[in-house]
Design an enzyme around this catalytic site. Structure first.
Site, PDB file in Angstrom:
ATOM      1  CE1 TYR A  37      -3.222  -2.831   0.341  1.00 23.08           C
ATOM      2  CE2 TYR A  37      -3.474  -2.340   2.677  1.00 23.08           C
ATOM      3  CZ  TYR A  37      -3.812  -3.083   1.574  1.00 23.08           C
ATOM      4  OH  TYR A  37      -4.749  -4.075   1.698  1.00 23.08           O
ATOM      5  CG  PHE A  74     -13.248  -4.295  -1.717  1.00 22.77           C
ATOM      6  CD1 PHE A  74     -12.403  -3.307  -1.242  1.00 22.77           C
ATOM      7  CD2 PHE A  74     -12.990  -4.835  -2.968  1.00 22.77           C
ATOM      8  CE1 PHE A  74     -11.320  -2.863  -1.987  1.00 22.77           C
ATOM      9  CE2 PHE A  74     -11.914  -4.394  -3.726  1.00 22.77           C
ATOM     10  CZ  PHE A  74     -11.081  -3.411  -3.231  1.00 22.77           C
ATOM     11  N   PRO A  75     -15.749  -4.617   2.613  1.00 17.56           N
ATOM     12  CG  PRO A  75     -15.471  -3.845   4.795  1.00 17.56           C
ATOM     13  CD  PRO A  75     -14.707  -4.155   3.536  1.00 17.56           C
ATOM     14  CG  LEU A  76     -18.562  -0.507   4.170  1.00 14.62           C
ATOM     15  CD1 LEU A  76     -18.196   0.844   4.759  1.00 14.62           C
ATOM     16  CD2 LEU A  76     -19.940  -0.944   4.627  1.00 14.62           C
ATOM     17  N   GLY A  96     -15.977  -1.494  -1.549  1.00 15.95           N
ATOM     18  CA  GLY A  96     -14.686  -1.072  -2.079  1.00 15.95           C
ATOM     19  C   GLY A  96     -14.798   0.136  -2.996  1.00 15.95           C
ATOM     20  CG  PHE A  97     -11.684   0.710  -5.594  1.00 17.57           C
ATOM     21  CD1 PHE A  97     -11.035   1.763  -4.978  1.00 17.57           C
ATOM     22  CD2 PHE A  97     -11.034  -0.507  -5.655  1.00 17.57           C
ATOM     23  CE1 PHE A  97      -9.765   1.619  -4.426  1.00 17.57           C
ATOM     24  CE2 PHE A  97      -9.763  -0.679  -5.116  1.00 17.57           C
ATOM     25  CZ  PHE A  97      -9.129   0.390  -4.503  1.00 17.57           C
ATOM     26  CB  THR A  98     -18.145  -0.233  -7.275  1.00 18.03           C
ATOM     27  OG1 THR A  98     -17.881  -1.597  -6.889  1.00 18.03           O
ATOM     28  CG2 THR A  98     -17.319   0.103  -8.494  1.00 18.03           C
ATOM     29  N   PRO A  99     -18.926   1.447  -4.063  1.00 11.51           N
ATOM     30  CG  PRO A  99     -18.632   3.399  -2.838  1.00 11.51           C
ATOM     31  CD  PRO A  99     -18.424   2.806  -4.203  1.00 11.51           C
TER      32      PRO A  99
END
Length: 292
Positions: free
Chosen positions: A63, A213-215, A217-220
Site C-alpha cells: 500500500y 471491501f465490506p462496503l 470497495g471502489f464501487t460502494p
C-alpha cells in the site's frame, strides 16, 4: 469520547481481538499509491482508531508502497501491547502503481523484511499470503512453494501466524496441511456472498474470516433495500451493512478503511447497532438479488 463495545471478540492467532478493526489501505494516496492527501489527518485517524478501542489493524507494505506501514509506525509506535497488526505479501507495485504478483521465494522474504523494517517490528503478528491467480477474485493455483517459504520464516521467529487472502476453499485446505492458518481475507459483503459456505466452515474450525471491501470497495454498495432498512433504523446504509456482517457469523472480523475521522467514527459506531429480525430478513434480499 469513550471506548466502544466492539460486539465481542474472536481469536486471531494468539490474541482475542475486538471484531471491529481498521484497514489502513485508504491512508495511501489515490489508487492506494503515493503519499496521503493529508499526512497529519492520516496520523490522526490511526490514533483515533486505537483511542476508540480498535486492537486489530490491517495493512500491507504494497500500500503506497511502504506508505501505510510508515504512517502506522509514526502514529502508533511504540505500539500498545494489545494491538495486532496484520499485513499481507505476495504482490508488488510497479512505478505506475499497477498490482503485480510477487510469489518468488526471494520476493516473499524481502517483503517480510520490508514489513518488519517499515513497521518497526521484530516479529509480524500475522502475515497473509495474497494469492493473485486471477484479476477477478479467488482462482485455483499452486500455493505450496510460497506458503512453505512463509512457514520457514515463521519457524525462524519472524512471523507468529499465517493467513491467506483471495483464496479458494481448496487452497485453504491445502494451506492447513502445510501450516496452521488463523485467518482468511476475501472479498465479501452484503451483495457479494459467494463465500457463505467457506465462512461457515471456517467458523467451525475457529478460524477468523476478514472481509475486504465490506462496503463494496471502489464501487460502494448501492441498494434500495439497504437504504430503506437504514432509513427505518435511523442510521447510514454503510453502518447497516457493517452491522449485518457482524451478525452474519461470530468469526467475521471487520476492517473497514477510511482516511476521514468522521467516517472512522461512523464505522466504529456500527458495532453498537442491533439489527432487528425484520431488518435482517429484508437485507437477505440484497444478497439474493446482488444489488437489491
Amino acid at each position: 469520547m469513550g471506548s466502544i463495545d466492539r460486539s465481542g471478540t474472536f481469536p486471531l492467532g494468539r490474541r482475542q481481538v475486538k471484531r471491529m478493526g481498521y484497514g489502513a489501505m485508504q491512508l495511501a494516496g489515490p489508487g492506494v499509491f503515493g503519499p496521503p492527501r493529508d499526512h497529519d489527518t492520516a496520523l490522526a485517524v490511526l490514533r483515533e482508531a486505537v483511542a476508540q478501542g480498535v486492537d486489530h489493524i490491517d495493512t500491507s507494505d504494497f500500500y503506497g508502497p511502504h506508505i501505510t506501514n510508515r504512517l502506522i509506525r509514526e502514529a502508533l509506535a511504540p505500539y500498545p501491547d494489545d494491538l495486532v497488526i496484520v499485513t499481507k505479501i505476495g504482490a508488488r507495485r510497479d512505478d505506475k502503481g499497477a498490482w503485480l504478483p510477487a510469489f518468488a521465494p526471494d520476493e516473499l522474504k524481502q517483503a517480510v523484511h520490508d514489513n518488519l523494517r517499515n513497521l518497526g517490528l521484530d516479529v509480524l503478528d500475522v502475515v497473509n499470503l495474497r494469492l493473485m491467480f486471477s484479476a477477478h477474485g479467488p482462482a485455483e493455483g499452486p500455493i505450496e512453494a510460497s506458503l512453505t517459504v512463509l512457514a520457514e520464516l515463521q519457524q525462524q521467529g519472524l512471523i507468529r501466524h499465517l493467513g491467506l487472502s483471495n483464496a479458494t476453499a481448496a487452497q485453504v485446505a491445502q494451506a492447513q496441511r502445510i501450516a496452521p492458518i488463523v485467518c482468511v481475507q476475501n472479498e465479501y459483503n452484503l451483495a457479494r456472498r459467494a463465500d457463505d459456505p467457506l465462512i461457515d466452515a471456517l467458523a467451525k474450525d475457529g478460524i477468523a474470516y476478514v472481509p475486504f471491501f465490506p462496503l463494496g470497495g471502489f464501487t460502494p454498495l448501492q441498494s434500495t433495500i439497504l437504504s430503506d432498512v437504514a432509513a427505518r433504523l435511523g442510521v447510514t446504509p454503510m453502518q447497516t451493512a457493517l452491522a449485518w456482517l457482524l451478525r452474519r457469523s461470530p468469526n467475521i472480523l471487520l476492517i473497514p478503511g477510511t482516511s476521514s475521522l468522521a467516517h472512522l467514527r461512523e464505522n466504529l459506531a456500527a458495532a453498537e447497532l442491533d439489527l432487528p429480525d425484520e431488518a435482517l430478513a429484508a437485507l437477505e434480499g440484497v444478497g439474493r438479488s446482488g444489488t437489491g
